[in-house]
Scaffold this active site. Structure first.
Site, mmCIF file in Angstrom:
data_model
loop_
_atom_site.group_PDB
_atom_site.id
_atom_site.type_symbol
_atom_site.label_atom_id
_atom_site.label_comp_id
_atom_site.label_asym_id
_atom_site.label_seq_id
_atom_site.Cartn_x
_atom_site.Cartn_y
_atom_site.Cartn_z
ATOM 1 N N ARG A 96 0.799 -1.181 -0.189
ATOM 2 C CA ARG A 96 0.053 -0.034 -0.051
ATOM 3 C C ARG A 96 0.950 1.228 -0.018
ATOM 4 O O ARG A 96 1.739 1.389 0.846
ATOM 5 C CB ARG A 96 -0.923 -0.188 1.136
ATOM 6 C CG ARG A 96 -1.574 1.093 1.334
ATOM 7 C CD ARG A 96 -2.876 1.430 2.239
ATOM 8 N NE ARG A 96 -3.915 0.359 1.819
ATOM 9 C CZ ARG A 96 -5.118 0.503 2.380
ATOM 10 N NH1 ARG A 96 -5.520 1.595 3.331
ATOM 11 N NH2 ARG A 96 -6.069 -0.166 1.682
ATOM 12 N N HIS A 119 -7.357 1.050 -6.655
ATOM 13 C CA HIS A 119 -7.500 0.035 -5.532
ATOM 14 C C HIS A 119 -8.072 -1.137 -6.040
ATOM 15 O O HIS A 119 -9.392 -1.539 -5.633
ATOM 16 C CB HIS A 119 -8.478 0.733 -4.019
ATOM 17 C CG HIS A 119 -8.371 0.131 -2.950
ATOM 18 N ND1 HIS A 119 -7.535 -0.965 -2.752
ATOM 19 C CD2 HIS A 119 -9.045 0.379 -1.833
ATOM 20 C CE1 HIS A 119 -7.909 -1.373 -1.477
ATOM 21 N NE2 HIS A 119 -8.755 -0.566 -0.860
ATOM 22 N N GLN A 131 -10.023 -3.826 -3.591
ATOM 23 C CA GLN A 131 -11.289 -3.219 -3.184
ATOM 24 C C GLN A 131 -12.376 -3.734 -4.351
ATOM 25 O O GLN A 131 -13.525 -3.893 -3.802
ATOM 26 C CB GLN A 131 -11.409 -1.731 -2.927
ATOM 27 C CG GLN A 131 -12.780 -1.126 -2.554
ATOM 28 C CD GLN A 131 -12.939 -1.749 -1.070
ATOM 29 O OE1 GLN A 131 -12.323 -1.515 -0.241
ATOM 30 N NE2 GLN A 131 -14.104 -2.184 -1.088
ATOM 31 N N ASP A 149 -17.504 6.811 -1.893
ATOM 32 C CA ASP A 149 -16.092 6.839 -1.197
ATOM 33 C C ASP A 149 -15.971 8.214 -0.469
ATOM 34 O O ASP A 149 -16.587 9.498 -0.797
ATOM 35 C CB ASP A 149 -14.956 6.324 -1.937
ATOM 36 C CG ASP A 149 -13.929 6.063 -1.256
ATOM 37 O OD1 ASP A 149 -13.816 6.142 0.023
ATOM 38 O OD2 ASP A 149 -12.716 6.292 -1.908
ATOM 39 N N CYS A 173 -16.786 1.823 0.574
ATOM 40 C CA CYS A 173 -15.567 0.760 0.711
ATOM 41 C C CYS A 173 -15.137 0.865 2.208
ATOM 42 O O CYS A 173 -14.366 -0.046 2.580
ATOM 43 C CB CYS A 173 -14.397 1.121 -0.469
ATOM 44 S SG CYS A 173 -13.860 2.796 0.042
ATOM 45 N N ARG A 177 -13.933 -8.592 1.502
ATOM 46 C CA ARG A 177 -12.415 -8.405 1.362
ATOM 47 C C ARG A 177 -11.635 -9.739 1.740
ATOM 48 O O ARG A 177 -10.816 -9.867 0.957
ATOM 49 C CB ARG A 177 -11.973 -7.119 2.111
ATOM 50 C CG ARG A 177 -12.527 -5.964 1.879
ATOM 51 C CD ARG A 177 -12.159 -5.211 0.492
ATOM 52 N NE ARG A 177 -10.481 -5.355 0.407
ATOM 53 C CZ ARG A 177 -9.778 -4.364 0.553
ATOM 54 N NH1 ARG A 177 -10.443 -3.232 1.389
ATOM 55 N NH2 ARG A 177 -8.659 -4.235 0.490
#
Ligand code: CP
Ligand code: NVA
Length: 304
Positions: free
Chosen positions: A101, A128, A131, A223, A263, A291
């Site tokens: 990340r 992402h 996600q 988001d 998310c 996830r």
């Protein structure tokens, strides 16, 4: 040849459909004896905060029989200037995969190029993809088929939106993004999404009017307005994005069975109200749980 997962484009649409199917099997019939990561160690190099991604990867790796090692920038020499290529080559001598990340997409590309082991993008400022895997899986759990399902994304055309564009367009969904001027998704991801959608039978549109975007939509997705690293712009973003808040009024303009996605983490009272977070048609916690299942399917695909 080793596989990486830097964007969803590292999968063919068939491989993506296969991963979603495998995620479903792993969720519905967990098998504690299935240990494809036995004897393998996976590094998690995270230069930004994370609750879901870190914990779901660590737990998923453990459940598949492997070991995870969390590498914070505080503890590794990368932050003291050790070159990315040296880091990638050294870590390849110990680890079986590296989950990263970071800020720039280029960082994960360099790490993947230099490493002999699979590199997974666990969020950059641009994308992402982990996600998006969970997003598609959650939509699939709640609809008859992905193809032709209409989804409206509201607000900032950010990393989550860019990966959603790729995922939806690979799988033939109809995605409408409502973003204010200046907050459109990445142009390259949009153009590529439209190309992919023309092959899959889906569509990708960007509009300015949030009410028009949600009309007929089965899923509404939002988001945060200020992503990690953009904190200096928070005040301007709150002002510019205010008309795109996911609230009761907007939900009532969508399909009557429309479900809500986010998310997480959420800034309640900004991009989404408390009422919508807690709404019976919010499937946000299932999305967070997913996830785990989708990343387990991903790790199995990368490492076995
Ligand atoms: N959605 C997501 O990636 O959450 P975290 O930042 O908590 O990992
Ligand atoms: N767009 C958000 C997503 C967090 C999971 C960010 O980058 O901060």
């Amino acid at each position: 040849m080793k596989k990486d997962f830097l964007t969803l484009l590292d999968l063919t649409p068939q491989e993506l459909a296969g991963l979603l199917q495998r995620s479903r099997e792993m969720k519905q019939s967990p098998d504690p004896g299935h240990c494809p990561l036995l004897g393998k160690s996976v590094g998690l190099l995270f230069e930004k905060a994370s609750t879901r991604t870190r914990v779901s990867f660590e737990v998923g790796i453990h459940q598949l029989g492997g070991q995870s090692i969390f590498l914070s920038p505080r503890d590794v020499h990368l932050s003291r200037g050790e070159p990315l290529h040296d880091t990638a080559r050294v870590l390849s001598r110990y680890l079986s995969a590296l989950v990263v990340r970071t800020f720039s997409q280029e960082t994960v590309q360099i790490l993947a190029k230099e490493a002999d082991i699979p590199v997974v993008n666990a969020l950059t400022g641009l994308t992402h993809p982990c996600q998006a895997l969970a997003d598609l899986f959650t939509i699939q759990e709640n609809t008859d088929q992905l193809k032709g399902t209409r989804i409206a994304y509201l607000g900032d055309g950010n990393n989550v939106a860019n990966s959603l564009i790729t995922g939806c367009s690979m799988m033939g969904l109809d995605l409408v993004l409502a973003c204010p001027d200046g907050y459109d998704p990445d142009k390259g991801y949009l153009e590529n999404g439209r190309r992919l959608a023309s092959r899959s039978g889906g569509s990708v549109q960007v509009v300015r009017d949030p009410t028009a975007a949600v009309s007929g939509a089965r899923f509404l997705y939002t988001d945060v307005w200020t992503s990690m690293g953009q904190e200096d712009e928070a005040r301007k973003r709150r002002r510019d994005l205010a008309p795109y808040q996911l609230n009761t009024e907007l939900l009532s303009s969508a399909s009557e069975d429309a479900m809500v996605l986010h998310c997480l983490p959420a800034h309640r009272g900004e991009e989404i109200t408390d009422e919508i977070m807690e709404h019976p048609r919010s499937i946000i916690l299932d999305q967070a749980e997913n996830r785990l299942h989708t990343q387990k399917a991903l790790m199995e695909w990368l490492l076995s």
